[in-house]
Design an enzyme around this catalytic site. Structure first.
Site, mmCIF file in Angstrom:
data_model
loop_
_atom_site.group_PDB
_atom_site.id
_atom_site.type_symbol
_atom_site.label_atom_id
_atom_site.label_comp_id
_atom_site.label_asym_id
_atom_site.label_seq_id
_atom_site.Cartn_x
_atom_site.Cartn_y
_atom_site.Cartn_z
ATOM 1 C CD GLU A 266 60.844 14.848 -34.392
ATOM 2 O OE1 GLU A 266 60.198 14.193 -35.235
ATOM 3 O OE2 GLU A 266 61.742 14.348 -33.696
ATOM 4 C CG HIS A 287 47.301 23.872 -7.827
ATOM 5 N ND1 HIS A 287 46.761 24.505 -6.743
ATOM 6 C CD2 HIS A 287 46.250 23.404 -8.563
ATOM 7 C CE1 HIS A 287 45.438 24.408 -6.801
ATOM 8 N NE2 HIS A 287 45.103 23.748 -7.906
ATOM 9 C CE LYS A 388 68.092 9.958 -34.498
ATOM 10 N NZ LYS A 388 67.256 9.508 -35.610
HETATM 11 O O1 PA5 Z 1 58.973 11.945 -36.680
HETATM 12 C C1 PA5 Z 1 60.045 11.401 -36.902
HETATM 13 O O2 PA5 Z 1 60.412 11.116 -38.057
HETATM 14 C C2 PA5 Z 1 60.970 11.006 -35.770
HETATM 15 O O3 PA5 Z 1 60.459 11.388 -34.533
HETATM 16 C C3 PA5 Z 1 61.207 9.495 -35.769
HETATM 17 O O4 PA5 Z 1 59.971 8.848 -35.672
HETATM 18 C C4 PA5 Z 1 62.098 9.058 -34.625
HETATM 19 O O5 PA5 Z 1 63.326 9.745 -34.668
HETATM 20 C C5 PA5 Z 1 62.361 7.549 -34.698
HETATM 21 O O6 PA5 Z 1 62.900 7.228 -35.950
HETATM 22 P P1 PA5 Z 1 62.938 5.749 -36.495
HETATM 23 O O7 PA5 Z 1 61.539 5.295 -36.726
HETATM 24 O O8 PA5 Z 1 63.712 5.830 -37.764
HETATM 25 O O9 PA5 Z 1 63.610 4.901 -35.454
#
Ligand code: PA5
Length: 397
Positions: A266, A287, A388
């Protein structure tokens, strides 16, 4: 203690001049980093907040059979990875922590709700935005279960919310219902939120928070080496090594590699660049994917996470089993290197709370520096929003 070797099995891909040129950019990169308004995770967590987290953990342990943590991505992986790493494989007296919110599998959620029917459970719903679909659905289902079991004054005691200080529907609900709550600070994004109540509260049920906290801030000493790691990866990427495979030799570190995948995936994967993070658990995956690594498309480099010493060990034909495991690791690095796969190595003297917490800080720094080397913003994840939005449209919301 943690040792790093980014040279032995990489040097034929790293040209000294290019390496030095990037090392000379360290001030520019670290200045950009320091100017970011999303590095709250480098600041010391407040003592009174730690105290409140420990108090809440005691409240949970003294009043409930188990805690259900509801969260996904950065609001779940840090504590889950830690928990998996440090609880016994079999038995033990671990306070039960169930992680939910990462799946829409009706079978999983149905079984979970059946299991919880007879339990006196507490929920910790964790979402910075308060709008994440998987978290919202799971929370609603489990809250309804609580409502069926208890009246309002009682079920409220079973809910603890960790979210933004002011924004989002979860905060609104806290304000309306008076649930216990914690804050994920504005200046800390999900995958960088290990040192916040999002992860520390679930961990406080079973682990010594003081060790975790002190280990994490010891990670600050690894700033130089985090930059070297970021530079080495970046240069390997430029040589066509666009996939990083994290290799572990302890089954219980599998979810630490999941945390790493989320952190780097990310952070870096934007604007058509970034190293694709993946992982293998050895020797199991030697393996399966091992064949590809050795002889397949040469797009990979590997980062091995080695545990030098283990307290509990088995003797096998006059040798410690852990030594055999380490010997296999060394052999695999040599074999993969001979197959044109660069290998980096991070060696933990022991697998303990402090060491892993230090590594968390180290990897967070390295990921952020790497983002700036790639010329992208490390602390956002606009790509995650795309699916989303599609889902919301499909659901007619
Ligand atoms: O690193 C990030 O920002 C994302 O992976 C969020 O943690 C994830 O999408 C969950 O988001 P939220 O805490 O708003 O539910």
């Amino acid at each position: 203690m943690i040792k790093f070797d980014f040279n032995t099995y990489t040097d034929q891909w790293i040209e000294e001049g290019q390496y030095q040129a990037l090392m000379n950019r360290k001030k520019e990169i670290t200045d950009k980093f320091s100017q970011s308004d999303m590095i709250g995770w480098t600041e010391r967590i407040e003592e009174n907040l730690l105290w409140k987290i420990k108090e809440t953990a005691n409240y949970i342990k003294n009043n409930f059979d188990c805690l259900v943590v509801i969260g996904i991505g950065g609001s779940f992986l840090g504590s889950y990875a830690f928990d998996k790493m440090f609880q016994n494989y079999f038995g033990g007296n671990h306070f039960e922590v169930i992680y939910a919110g990462t799946t829409l599998s009706s079978k999983y959620l149905d079984e979970l709700m059946n299991y919880l029917k007879e339990k006196n459970f507490c929920i910790n719903v964790i979402s910075k935005s308060g709008t994440t679909m998987e978290t919202t659905i799971t929370y609603k289902l489990l809250k309804d279960l609580l409502k069926r079991k208890y009246d309002e004054s009682e079920y409220k005691r079973h809910i603890i919310v960790t979210t933004d200080k002011e924004k989002g529907s979860l905060r609104e609900e806290v304000n309306e219902m008076g649930y216990a709550s914690f804050v994920i600070p504005n200046n800390i994004g999900g995958r960088y939120s290990f040192m916040t109540p999002a992860h520390l509260l679930p961990l406080a049920l079973n682990y010594d928070l003081d060790e975790i906290v002190s280990g994490y801030y010891h990670g600050k000493r690894l700033e130089d080496v985090a930059y070297q790691y970021a530079v080495t990866r970046y240069l390997l990427f430029q040589k066509g090594k666009v996939v990083e495979n994290f290799c572990v030799y302890e089954e219980n570190m599998e979810f630490f590699t999941e945390w790493l995948k989320q952190l780097f995936g990310e952070t870096e994967g934007k604007e058509g660049v970034g190293i694709f993070p993946t992982s293998t658990v050895h020797t199991r995956d030697l393996h399966s994917l091992g064949q590809f690594v050795q002889e397949g498309n040469k797009i990979l480099f590997e980062t091995f996470l080695k545990v030098e010493e283990m307290d509990d060990y088995i003797e096998y034909e006059g040798r410690k089993l852990h030594d055999i495991n380490n010997l296999v690791e060394d052999s695999v690095m040599r074999a993969h290197f001979s197959g044109n796969v660069p290998c980096l190595e991070i060696i933990m003297q022991e697998l303990d709370l402090e060491t892993v917490a230090s590594l968390i800080y180290f990897f967070q720094l390295a990921a952020a520096y790497s983002g700036y080397l790639f010329g992208i913003e490390p602390f956002n994840q606009p790509g995650v929003e795309v699916y989303k939005k599609e889902v919301r449209e499909s659901l007619g919301e």
